[in-house]
Design a protein around this motif. Structure first.
Motif, PDB file in Angstrom:
ATOM      1  N   GLN A  76       0.833  -1.209   0.000  1.00 15.95           N
ATOM      2  CA  GLN A  76       0.000   0.000   0.000  1.00 15.95           C
ATOM      3  C   GLN A  76       0.864   1.254   0.000  1.00 15.95           C
ATOM      4  OE1 GLN A  76      -2.479  -0.219   3.496  1.00 15.95           O
ATOM      5  NE2 GLN A  76      -4.004  -1.465   2.422  1.00 15.95           N
ATOM      6  N   LEU A  82      -7.626   3.812  -7.744  1.00 15.21           N
ATOM      7  CA  LEU A  82      -9.044   3.764  -8.075  1.00 15.21           C
ATOM      8  C   LEU A  82      -9.453   2.413  -8.658  1.00 15.21           C
ATOM      9  CD1 LEU A  82      -9.348   7.393  -9.507  1.00 15.21           C
ATOM     10  CD2 LEU A  82      -9.943   6.584  -7.213  1.00 15.21           C
ATOM     11  N   LEU A  99       3.868   1.257   2.992  1.00 14.38           N
ATOM     12  CA  LEU A  99       5.244   1.763   2.826  1.00 14.38           C
ATOM     13  C   LEU A  99       5.394   3.158   3.439  1.00 14.38           C
ATOM     14  CD1 LEU A  99       7.432   0.118   1.193  1.00 14.38           C
ATOM     15  CD2 LEU A  99       5.109  -0.622   0.732  1.00 14.38           C
ATOM     16  N   ASN A 152       2.705   5.467  -7.233  1.00 16.16           N
ATOM     17  CA  ASN A 152       2.772   6.077  -8.578  1.00 16.16           C
ATOM     18  C   ASN A 152       3.496   5.156  -9.554  1.00 16.16           C
ATOM     19  OD1 ASN A 152       3.521   9.230  -6.991  1.00 16.16           O
ATOM     20  ND2 ASN A 152       1.536   8.428  -7.571  1.00 16.16           N
ATOM     21  N   THR A 155       1.404   1.944 -10.261  1.00 21.92           N
ATOM     22  CA  THR A 155       0.246   2.126 -11.152  1.00 21.92           C
ATOM     23  C   THR A 155       0.672   2.782 -12.469  1.00 21.92           C
ATOM     24  OG1 THR A 155      -0.222   4.270 -10.131  1.00 21.92           O
ATOM     25  CG2 THR A 155      -1.444   2.371  -9.268  1.00 21.92           C
ATOM     26  N   ALA A 157       1.468   5.849 -12.922  1.00 26.05           N
ATOM     27  CA  ALA A 157       0.491   6.953 -12.904  1.00 26.05           C
ATOM     28  C   ALA A 157       0.693   7.901 -14.086  1.00 26.05           C
ATOM     29  CB  ALA A 157       0.625   7.713 -11.591  1.00 26.05           C
ATOM     30  N   GLY A 209       1.893  -4.118  -7.680  1.00 22.50           N
ATOM     31  CA  GLY A 209       2.362  -4.910  -6.538  1.00 22.50           C
ATOM     32  C   GLY A 209       2.227  -6.409  -6.702  1.00 22.50           C
ATOM     33  N   VAL A 214       7.986  -2.424  -4.340  1.00 25.37           N
ATOM     34  CA  VAL A 214       8.931  -1.365  -4.715  1.00 25.37           C
ATOM     35  C   VAL A 214       9.308  -0.623  -3.433  1.00 25.37           C
ATOM     36  CG1 VAL A 214       9.198   0.805  -5.981  1.00 25.37           C
ATOM     37  CG2 VAL A 214       7.924  -1.106  -7.009  1.00 25.37           C
ATOM     38  N   ASN A 341     -14.341  16.335  -9.672  1.00 25.88           N
ATOM     39  CA  ASN A 341     -14.253  15.000  -9.050  1.00 25.88           C
ATOM     40  C   ASN A 341     -15.010  14.985  -7.732  1.00 25.88           C
ATOM     41  OD1 ASN A 341     -12.637  13.978 -11.027  1.00 25.88           O
ATOM     42  ND2 ASN A 341     -10.734  14.348  -9.934  1.00 25.88           N
ATOM     43  N   HIS A 387      -7.924  13.853 -19.830  1.00 22.16           N
ATOM     44  CA  HIS A 387      -6.641  14.256 -20.415  1.00 22.16           C
ATOM     45  C   HIS A 387      -6.758  14.031 -21.923  1.00 22.16           C
ATOM     46  CE1 HIS A 387      -5.770  13.850 -16.215  1.00 22.16           C
ATOM     47  NE2 HIS A 387      -5.704  12.533 -16.249  1.00 22.16           N
ATOM     48  N   GLU A 432      -5.167   4.657 -17.255  1.00 26.90           N
ATOM     49  CA  GLU A 432      -4.236   5.120 -16.224  1.00 26.90           C
ATOM     50  C   GLU A 432      -4.307   4.332 -14.922  1.00 26.90           C
ATOM     51  OE1 GLU A 432      -5.314   9.251 -15.398  1.00 26.90           O
ATOM     52  OE2 GLU A 432      -3.508   9.810 -16.492  1.00 26.90           O
ATOM     53  N   CYS A 472      -5.177  -9.470  -7.120  1.00 25.87           N
ATOM     54  CA  CYS A 472      -5.038  -8.239  -7.906  1.00 25.87           C
ATOM     55  C   CYS A 472      -4.551  -8.633  -9.302  1.00 25.87           C
ATOM     56  CB  CYS A 472      -4.029  -7.322  -7.221  1.00 25.87           C
ATOM     57  SG  CYS A 472      -3.743  -5.759  -8.081  1.00 25.87           S
TER      58      CYS A 472
HETATM   59  C1  LIG Z   1      -8.703  12.617  -6.820  1.00 23.68           C
HETATM   60  C2  LIG Z   1      -7.884  11.599  -7.556  1.00 23.68           C
HETATM   61  C3  LIG Z   1      -7.295  11.948  -8.770  1.00 23.68           C
HETATM   62  C4  LIG Z   1      -6.525  11.004  -9.449  1.00 23.68           C
HETATM   63  N1  LIG Z   1      -5.973  11.371 -10.637  1.00 23.68           N
HETATM   64  C5  LIG Z   1      -5.215  10.481 -11.301  1.00 23.68           C
HETATM   65  C6  LIG Z   1      -4.630  10.841 -12.540  1.00 23.68           C
HETATM   66  O1  LIG Z   1      -4.826  11.931 -13.056  1.00 23.68           O
HETATM   67  N2  LIG Z   1      -3.840   9.933 -13.141  1.00 23.68           N
HETATM   68  C7  LIG Z   1      -3.603   8.689 -12.604  1.00 23.68           C
HETATM   69  O2  LIG Z   1      -2.861   7.893 -13.204  1.00 23.68           O
HETATM   70  N3  LIG Z   1      -4.167   8.331 -11.435  1.00 23.68           N
HETATM   71  C8  LIG Z   1      -4.964   9.180 -10.780  1.00 23.68           C
HETATM   72  N4  LIG Z   1      -5.537   8.816  -9.602  1.00 23.68           N
HETATM   73  C9  LIG Z   1      -5.324   7.453  -9.072  1.00 23.68           C
HETATM   74  C10 LIG Z   1      -4.191   7.355  -8.016  1.00 23.68           C
HETATM   75  O3  LIG Z   1      -3.951   8.551  -7.377  1.00 23.68           O
HETATM   76  C11 LIG Z   1      -2.903   6.881  -8.661  1.00 23.68           C
HETATM   77  O4  LIG Z   1      -3.127   5.595  -9.179  1.00 23.68           O
HETATM   78  C12 LIG Z   1      -1.708   6.829  -7.710  1.00 23.68           C
HETATM   79  O5  LIG Z   1      -0.546   6.597  -8.500  1.00 23.68           O
HETATM   80  C13 LIG Z   1      -1.813   5.750  -6.653  1.00 23.68           C
HETATM   81  O6  LIG Z   1      -0.794   5.940  -5.684  1.00 23.68           O
HETATM   82  P1  LIG Z   1      -1.015   5.443  -4.174  1.00 23.68           P
HETATM   83  O7  LIG Z   1       0.260   5.665  -3.441  1.00 23.68           O
HETATM   84  O8  LIG Z   1      -2.214   6.025  -3.601  1.00 23.68           O
HETATM   85  O9  LIG Z   1      -1.187   3.880  -4.430  1.00 23.68           O
HETATM   86  P2  LIG Z   1      -2.178   2.855  -3.709  1.00 23.68           P
HETATM   87  O10 LIG Z   1      -3.585   3.217  -3.996  1.00 23.68           O
HETATM   88  O11 LIG Z   1      -1.802   2.696  -2.291  1.00 23.68           O
HETATM   89  O12 LIG Z   1      -1.806   1.527  -4.508  1.00 23.68           O
HETATM   90  C14 LIG Z   1      -2.090   1.410  -5.872  1.00 23.68           C
HETATM   91  C15 LIG Z   1      -1.559   0.046  -6.367  1.00 23.68           C
HETATM   92  O13 LIG Z   1      -0.137   0.024  -6.290  1.00 23.68           O
HETATM   93  C16 LIG Z   1       0.298  -1.005  -5.386  1.00 23.68           C
HETATM   94  N5  LIG Z   1       1.408  -0.429  -4.612  1.00 23.68           N
HETATM   95  C17 LIG Z   1       1.387   0.704  -3.861  1.00 23.68           C
HETATM   96  N6  LIG Z   1       2.619   0.925  -3.366  1.00 23.68           N
HETATM   97  C18 LIG Z   1       3.411  -0.086  -3.795  1.00 23.68           C
HETATM   98  C19 LIG Z   1       4.780  -0.423  -3.612  1.00 23.68           C
HETATM   99  N7  LIG Z   1       5.589   0.335  -2.892  1.00 23.68           N
HETATM  100  N8  LIG Z   1       5.253  -1.555  -4.206  1.00 23.68           N
HETATM  101  C20 LIG Z   1       4.448  -2.349  -4.952  1.00 23.68           C
HETATM  102  N9  LIG Z   1       3.135  -2.069  -5.154  1.00 23.68           N
HETATM  103  C21 LIG Z   1       2.635  -0.958  -4.583  1.00 23.68           C
HETATM  104  C22 LIG Z   1      -0.917  -1.363  -4.546  1.00 23.68           C
HETATM  105  O14 LIG Z   1      -0.854  -2.702  -4.101  1.00 23.68           O
HETATM  106  C23 LIG Z   1      -2.040  -1.132  -5.538  1.00 23.68           C
HETATM  107  O15 LIG Z   1      -2.169  -2.250  -6.373  1.00 23.68           O
HETATM  108  C24 LIG Z   1      -6.332   9.715  -8.909  1.00 23.68           C
HETATM  109  C25 LIG Z   1      -6.924   9.382  -7.695  1.00 23.68           C
HETATM  110  C26 LIG Z   1      -7.703  10.291  -7.026  1.00 23.68           C
HETATM  111  C27 LIG Z   1      -8.317   9.885  -5.730  1.00 23.68           C
END
Ligand SMILES: Cc1cc2nc3c(=O)[nH]c(=O)nc-3n(C[C@H](O)[C@H](O)[C@H](O)COP(=O)(O)OP(=O)(O)OC[C@H]3O[C@@H](n4cnc5c(N)ncnc54)[C@H](O)[C@@H]3O)c2cc1C
Length: 484
Positions: A76, A82, A99, A152, A155, A157, A209, A214, A341, A387, A432, A472
């Motif tokens: 996490q 999302l 983490l 980031n 995913t 991101a 993950g 990571v 949003n 986007h 994304e 997952c």
């Molecule tokens: C308001 C809002 C706007 C958003 N806008 C965007 C956007 O514009 N573009 C976009 O791409 N996303 C967007 N998102 C989605 C989200 O923010 C991204 O996916 C972000 O990169 C997730 O990061 P997190 O740390 O919250 O990951 P988490 O939600 O904690 O985890 C996401 C995934 O990654 C895994 N993970 C997390 N950390 C690790 C690690 N260290 N090692 C291995 N696996 C791991 C988790 O198991 C899970 O599968 C948005 C979300 C919200 C709520």
């Protein structure tokens, strides 16, 4: 049977505490609950324990022990994902591994334009540190005050700057990963060019993950854009917005850092999310584009924006517009996009999508998909935005509260209808956000057998016992001895 599993679970939790210590392991149900909910609060779950390691060595120790105990590990970050990737789905057989305590910037090298940062650093905090060093880290998204670097990367991101700087993958120079058996794979690098062997780090980027944890990342950094020009423009149709994007792409080239599309309902939704939001434009137009140009050094960004807008007016694409005269005005414009949003969230549970199609087909896709949803679910409201330069649209559907069908039934039907249209356009169900637990079935139904088999083989090669984020992306049948 459930009692038996419960006893086994309790035993495993005790073993985790005994081996890893109370500082790392929490079994307090209230604490665990906070880490087992999705961002919108639509899904709540639980886990056997919450692990919060402080170093790579501690992650390694924890992951190794979980493998020995046959426990699934759900990594996490900020839990802003999302797609339910970070939400455990087998409470008695999984631990949540946050983490968040690995939050150090290990190095920031302005001379190389690189930084090495631990997985738990919050994106916004990293961006601030980088900007204090006169540089820029371009990943920018609505959840940046919460999401973490590890999330980031996991995913891959996107966000609002993709059209100029690419997705997160394009910024990663190296990774440090704890593998499912607890070994540490050190691929941290500050090299921009390195063609030795297969580029293994790519496997872990966007993997949500499922192949490892990571723990640290090295990134490319950019020169800080000290000139930023932001405009909000009103247009008649999404077709016009896309034509405007093409003009901007040609005239402003790589100095365009964002180009977002918003529909007619943008201002109303943004006001629902942020009631005192000042409206920068007349809210009665049918489509809006948020355009941002940025640069550093010898270019004149304001002049470029002015010339571009003149051209756009001459071509008859733009009906009205406002150019931010200060950082506060630019922020106000961005708040419309972000407030949308929040406004949708306040309407309650709804279908959120994250789709992509080729840019040239985006307007036709949105028109066809919205019409199909409206036919299937009279009274439901479609909200399409995103986007646009990346061909990425969030086509969300707000259910009709007066309909006979439940909200969940409407969400399900809207998704089926949308995906049918999307398939005709050869689009992606996840531009994304990833697959997580939310979209794995929709993905599996669409992937070719060769594609699925290759993915499964990679998963089994790295994680034969499937203890890394089980459930997952995949639903693998696993022999717990690890044999195929
Ligand atoms: C308001 C809002 C706007 C958003 N806008 C965007 C956007 O514009 N573009 C976009 O791409 N996303 C967007 N998102 C989605 C989200 O923010 C991204 O996916 C972000 O990169 C997730 O990061 P997190 O740390 O919250 O990951 P988490 O939600 O904690 O985890 C996401 C995934 O990654 C895994 N993970 C997390 N950390 C690790 C690690 N260290 N090692 C291995 N696996 C791991 C988790 O198991 C899970 O599968 C948005 C979300 C919200 C709520």
């Amino acid at each position: 049977m459930a009692g038996e599993m419960g006893r086994q679970g309790l035993g495993a939790a005790e073993q985790l505490r005994a081996a890893l210590g109370d500082d790392m392991v929490s079994t307090d149900a209230a604490v665990i609950a906070r880490y087992c909910q999705d961002w919108h609060g639509d899904v709540t779950s639980s886990a056997l324990a919450l692990l919060r390691p402080r170093s790579t060595q501690e992650v390694s120790q924890a992951v190794r022990l979980c493998a020995e105990l046959g426990l699934g590990v759900v990594p996490q970050g900020g839990r802003s994902g999302l797609a339910l990737g970070a939400v455990p789905d087998a409470p008695e057989a999984q631990v949540a591994l946050s983490l968040e305590r690995m939050d150090r910037i290990r190095s920031l090298n302005a001379r190389d334009f690189t930084a090495t940062v631990e997985a738990g650093v919050v994106l916004e905090a990293f961006k601030t540190k980088v900007s204090e060093a006169g540089l820029y880290f371009p990943v920018a998204l609505g959840a940046q005050g919460t999401c973490q670097i590890g999330g980031n990367v996991s995913t891959n991101a996107g966000g609002v700057n993709v059209l100029r700087y690419g997705m997160t993958r394009e910024l990663v120079l190296g990774l440090e990963v704890v593998l499912p058996d607890g070994r540490v794979l050190d691929l941290l690098s500050r090299l921009r060019k390195d063609n030795r062997s297969l580029d293994l780090k790519q496997l872990f980027i966007g993997a949500e993950g499922v192949l490892g944890v990571v723990t640290a990342v090295s990134f490319k950094l950019m020169p800080a854009p000290d000139q930023v020009a932001t405009a909000l423009l009103a247009l008649d149709t999404l077709d016009d917005v896309i034509e405007l994007y093409r003009v901007a792409r040609r005239q402003c080239c790589d100095l365009m850092s964002a180009f977002e599309f918003m529909p007619a309902s943008a201002f109303a939704l943004a006001r629902e999310g942020i009631p005192d939001l000042a409206l920068p434009l007349d809210p009665a137009h049918r489509a809006y584009a948020l355009v941002e140009l940025s640069g550093s050094g010898l270019v004149d960004i304001e002049a470029l924006l002015a010339q571009f807008l003149e051209l756009a007016m001459e071509e008859g694409l733009v009906r009205d517009g406002v150019v931010a005269q200060s950082k506060a005005q630019a922020r106000n414009i961005w708040l419309v996009r972000e407030g949308m949003n929040e406004g949708q969230a306040r309407r309650g549970k709804h279908l959120r999508t994250d789709l992509s199609v080729p840019l040239s087909e985006l307007a036709a896709f949105v028109a066809e998909a919205e019409a199909a949803v409206e036919r299937a679910l009279p009274g439901a409201v479609c909200v399409s935005y995103g986007h646009v330069g990346d061909g990425n649209v969030h086509l969300n559907v707000l259910p009709n509260a007066a309909a006979a069908e439940t909200v969940d039934q409407q969400i399900d039907r809207a998704k089926t209808v949308l995906n049918e249209v999307l398939d005709r356009y050869d689009g992606s169900i996840s531009a994304e956000h990833g697959l997580g637990r939310l979209k794995k079935a929709d993905f599996a139904a669409r992937a070719s057998s060769v594609h699925s088999e290759l993915l499964e083989r990679i998963k089994r090669a790295i994680d034969p016992a499937s203890t890394m984020n089980p459930g997952c992306q995949f639903d693998l049948r696993v022999d717990r001895t690890g044999a195929e």
